[in-house]
Every structure is written in C-alpha cells, then in structure tokens.
Motif scaffolding. Structure first.
Motif, mmCIF file in Angstrom:
data_model
loop_
_atom_site.group_PDB
_atom_site.id
_atom_site.type_symbol
_atom_site.label_atom_id
_atom_site.label_comp_id
_atom_site.label_asym_id
_atom_site.label_seq_id
_atom_site.Cartn_x
_atom_site.Cartn_y
_atom_site.Cartn_z
ATOM 1 N N VAL A 184 31.209 50.328 40.113
ATOM 2 C CA VAL A 184 32.039 49.217 40.576
ATOM 3 C C VAL A 184 31.222 48.283 41.467
ATOM 4 O O VAL A 184 31.260 47.055 41.307
ATOM 5 C CB VAL A 184 33.290 49.738 41.316
ATOM 6 C CG1 VAL A 184 34.051 48.594 41.984
ATOM 7 C CG2 VAL A 184 34.193 50.499 40.357
ATOM 8 N N LYS A 185 30.468 48.855 42.379
ATOM 9 C CA LYS A 185 29.652 48.040 43.286
ATOM 10 C C LYS A 185 28.644 47.198 42.515
ATOM 11 O O LYS A 185 28.428 46.026 42.833
ATOM 12 C CB LYS A 185 28.917 48.936 44.286
ATOM 13 C CG LYS A 185 29.834 49.612 45.275
ATOM 14 C CD LYS A 185 29.040 50.566 46.152
ATOM 15 C CE LYS A 185 29.915 51.361 47.084
ATOM 16 N NZ LYS A 185 29.112 52.198 48.012
ATOM 17 N N ARG A 186 28.047 47.757 41.478
ATOM 18 C CA ARG A 186 27.056 47.032 40.685
ATOM 19 C C ARG A 186 27.702 45.880 39.916
ATOM 20 O O ARG A 186 27.146 44.788 39.842
ATOM 21 C CB ARG A 186 26.363 48.002 39.712
ATOM 22 C CG ARG A 186 25.406 47.364 38.732
ATOM 23 C CD ARG A 186 24.035 47.158 39.334
ATOM 24 N NE ARG A 186 23.139 46.466 38.439
ATOM 25 C CZ ARG A 186 22.264 47.038 37.627
ATOM 26 N NH1 ARG A 186 22.153 48.357 37.583
ATOM 27 N NH2 ARG A 186 21.491 46.310 36.854
ATOM 28 N N VAL A 187 28.869 46.111 39.340
ATOM 29 C CA VAL A 187 29.569 45.047 38.616
ATOM 30 C C VAL A 187 29.936 43.915 39.573
ATOM 31 O O VAL A 187 29.738 42.733 39.254
ATOM 32 C CB VAL A 187 30.810 45.593 37.877
ATOM 33 C CG1 VAL A 187 31.660 44.456 37.321
ATOM 34 C CG2 VAL A 187 30.395 46.550 36.761
ATOM 35 N N VAL A 188 30.437 44.252 40.741
ATOM 36 C CA VAL A 188 30.807 43.220 41.713
ATOM 37 C C VAL A 188 29.571 42.441 42.158
ATOM 38 O O VAL A 188 29.596 41.210 42.232
ATOM 39 C CB VAL A 188 31.557 43.833 42.920
ATOM 40 C CG1 VAL A 188 31.726 42.819 44.036
ATOM 41 C CG2 VAL A 188 32.913 44.360 42.470
ATOM 42 N N ALA A 212 41.466 44.429 42.888
ATOM 43 C CA ALA A 212 40.216 45.174 42.707
ATOM 44 C C ALA A 212 39.057 44.516 43.446
ATOM 45 O O ALA A 212 38.071 45.178 43.756
ATOM 46 C CB ALA A 212 39.892 45.303 41.225
ATOM 47 N N LEU A 213 39.172 43.244 43.747
ATOM 48 C CA LEU A 213 38.090 42.539 44.433
ATOM 49 C C LEU A 213 38.265 42.561 45.951
ATOM 50 O O LEU A 213 37.797 41.674 46.650
ATOM 51 C CB LEU A 213 37.982 41.107 43.903
ATOM 52 C CG LEU A 213 37.544 41.036 42.442
ATOM 53 C CD1 LEU A 213 37.552 39.605 41.946
ATOM 54 C CD2 LEU A 213 36.179 41.677 42.254
ATOM 55 N N ARG A 214 38.892 43.616 46.428
ATOM 56 C CA ARG A 214 39.049 43.835 47.870
ATOM 57 C C ARG A 214 38.323 45.118 48.245
ATOM 58 O O ARG A 214 38.632 46.183 47.690
ATOM 59 C CB ARG A 214 40.531 43.953 48.223
ATOM 60 C CG ARG A 214 41.300 42.671 47.998
ATOM 61 C CD ARG A 214 42.782 42.784 48.269
ATOM 62 N NE ARG A 214 43.156 43.895 49.126
ATOM 63 C CZ ARG A 214 44.346 44.490 49.071
ATOM 64 N NH1 ARG A 214 45.252 44.109 48.202
ATOM 65 N NH2 ARG A 214 44.632 45.479 49.885
ATOM 66 N N PRO A 215 37.367 45.061 49.152
ATOM 67 C CA PRO A 215 36.641 46.268 49.542
ATOM 68 C C PRO A 215 37.540 47.388 50.061
ATOM 69 O O PRO A 215 37.253 48.565 49.834
ATOM 70 C CB PRO A 215 35.689 45.781 50.636
ATOM 71 C CG PRO A 215 35.564 44.316 50.415
ATOM 72 C CD PRO A 215 36.866 43.870 49.830
ATOM 73 N N ASP A 216 38.636 47.030 50.726
ATOM 74 C CA ASP A 216 39.538 48.070 51.208
ATOM 75 C C ASP A 216 40.163 48.833 50.043
ATOM 76 O O ASP A 216 40.436 50.030 50.157
ATOM 77 C CB ASP A 216 40.610 47.490 52.137
ATOM 78 C CG ASP A 216 41.518 46.481 51.455
ATOM 79 O OD1 ASP A 216 41.010 45.582 50.756
ATOM 80 O OD2 ASP A 216 42.748 46.575 51.642
ATOM 81 N N LEU A 258 30.904 39.330 49.497
ATOM 82 C CA LEU A 258 31.712 40.372 48.881
ATOM 83 C C LEU A 258 30.865 41.540 48.393
ATOM 84 O O LEU A 258 31.240 42.699 48.577
ATOM 85 C CB LEU A 258 32.549 39.803 47.736
ATOM 86 C CG LEU A 258 33.575 40.773 47.165
ATOM 87 C CD1 LEU A 258 34.638 41.103 48.208
ATOM 88 C CD2 LEU A 258 34.235 40.190 45.938
ATOM 89 N N ALA A 259 29.725 41.263 47.788
ATOM 90 C CA ALA A 259 28.858 42.344 47.313
ATOM 91 C C ALA A 259 28.408 43.216 48.480
ATOM 92 O O ALA A 259 28.360 44.443 48.365
ATOM 93 C CB ALA A 259 27.661 41.780 46.559
ATOM 94 N N GLU A 260 28.106 42.596 49.610
ATOM 95 C CA GLU A 260 27.715 43.356 50.803
ATOM 96 C C GLU A 260 28.885 44.188 51.323
ATOM 97 O O GLU A 260 28.695 45.335 51.744
ATOM 98 C CB GLU A 260 27.218 42.418 51.891
ATOM 99 C CG GLU A 260 25.913 41.723 51.545
ATOM 100 C CD GLU A 260 25.513 40.697 52.594
ATOM 101 O OE1 GLU A 260 26.038 40.746 53.734
ATOM 102 O OE2 GLU A 260 24.677 39.842 52.270
ATOM 103 N N ASP A 261 30.079 43.614 51.293
ATOM 104 C CA ASP A 261 31.261 44.343 51.747
ATOM 105 C C ASP A 261 31.519 45.559 50.860
ATOM 106 O O ASP A 261 31.873 46.632 51.355
ATOM 107 C CB ASP A 261 32.486 43.437 51.759
ATOM 108 C CG ASP A 261 32.405 42.337 52.802
ATOM 109 O OD1 ASP A 261 31.570 42.441 53.729
ATOM 110 O OD2 ASP A 261 33.164 41.357 52.679
ATOM 111 N N PHE A 262 31.343 45.402 49.564
ATOM 112 C CA PHE A 262 31.514 46.526 48.645
ATOM 113 C C PHE A 262 30.426 47.567 48.863
ATOM 114 O O PHE A 262 30.689 48.770 48.867
ATOM 115 C CB PHE A 262 31.512 46.044 47.187
ATOM 116 C CG PHE A 262 32.886 45.775 46.657
ATOM 117 C CD1 PHE A 262 33.450 46.569 45.688
ATOM 118 C CD2 PHE A 262 33.628 44.702 47.132
ATOM 119 C CE1 PHE A 262 34.719 46.326 45.203
ATOM 120 C CE2 PHE A 262 34.894 44.439 46.661
ATOM 121 C CZ PHE A 262 35.455 45.252 45.692
#
Length: 117
Positions: free
Chosen positions: A85-89, A54-58, A103-107
């Motif tokens: 999801v983006k907010r939680v990450v 789940a912690l993979r933007p793809d 990671l947050a930017e990637d999401f």
C-alpha cells in the motif's frame, strides 16, 4: 466529543481520476509482484470503504490493527501488505495522481507490526 469517537481527517487532493491501483507500478516490478500489490491494495481499499478513505494514513494504521487483531496472518505477511500500500501511494504521488507530496511520507511513517506482537 466521546473519547472513542473517530474524527476523519481532511480528504487528500487528487486529480480528476481517483482510480489508483498497482498498475501504476508497471515497468518497475515483475508482473507477479504487481499482481500481489494489486491484491493487497484492493484489500486495503475494500477495508477503507472508498479510495478517498484509503488515502488517509490513519486508515492504514487502523487496517494494520485490524489485520493484527482480527486475522491469523503472520507479521511478515501483514508487513508485506502494508508495504504494498505504501509503495502504491508513493508512486501515485510521484506520478501526480495525488497532489499532496507529504502523503507518501505520512504513509511511510505508519509502523508495521512486530514479529513478537
């Protein structure tokens, strides 16, 4: 390698506890909103199969495609779920649960669905 073969990205570095949930938004949102974020984030983790996946933007992009193609959800609902999801990450990065600041930017870079699509 076949053109349709999926190659997983590198796992994201996390702290010892990968138990990330919308509970980390406590004090920032109303309880009713956190409940919705929890539901959306859990649906995403279930689709991904694990918190690590789940912690993979793809994977978020794949979930978006799945929701758009395989469900009757409206574009607004899908975009709300993606935003949850983006907010939680993003908050997990801020609070140090995830040690990959990019990671947050990637999401955030994962597009939503268009209303006419």
């Amino acid at each position: 390698m076949a053109t349709d073969e999926i190659v997983p990205s590198e796992p994201t570095q996390m702290t010892q506890s990968p138990d990330i949930s919308a509970d980390i938004l406590a004090g920032q949102l109303a309880a009713s909103s956190i409940k919705m974020y929890k539901r959306d984030f859990q649906a995403y983790v279930t689709f991904a199969g694990s918190i690590e996946n789940a912690l993979r933007p793809d994977m978020l992009a794949r979930w978006r495609a799945h929701l758009a193609a395989e469900t009757d959800l409206s574009p607004n609902t899908i975009n709300r779920m993606l935003s949850s999801v983006k907010r939680v990450v993003a908050e997990a990065v801020k609070q140090g649960y995830i040690h990959d600041a990019a990671l947050a930017e990637d999401f955030a870079a994962v597009d939503g669905v268009k209303g006419k699509a």
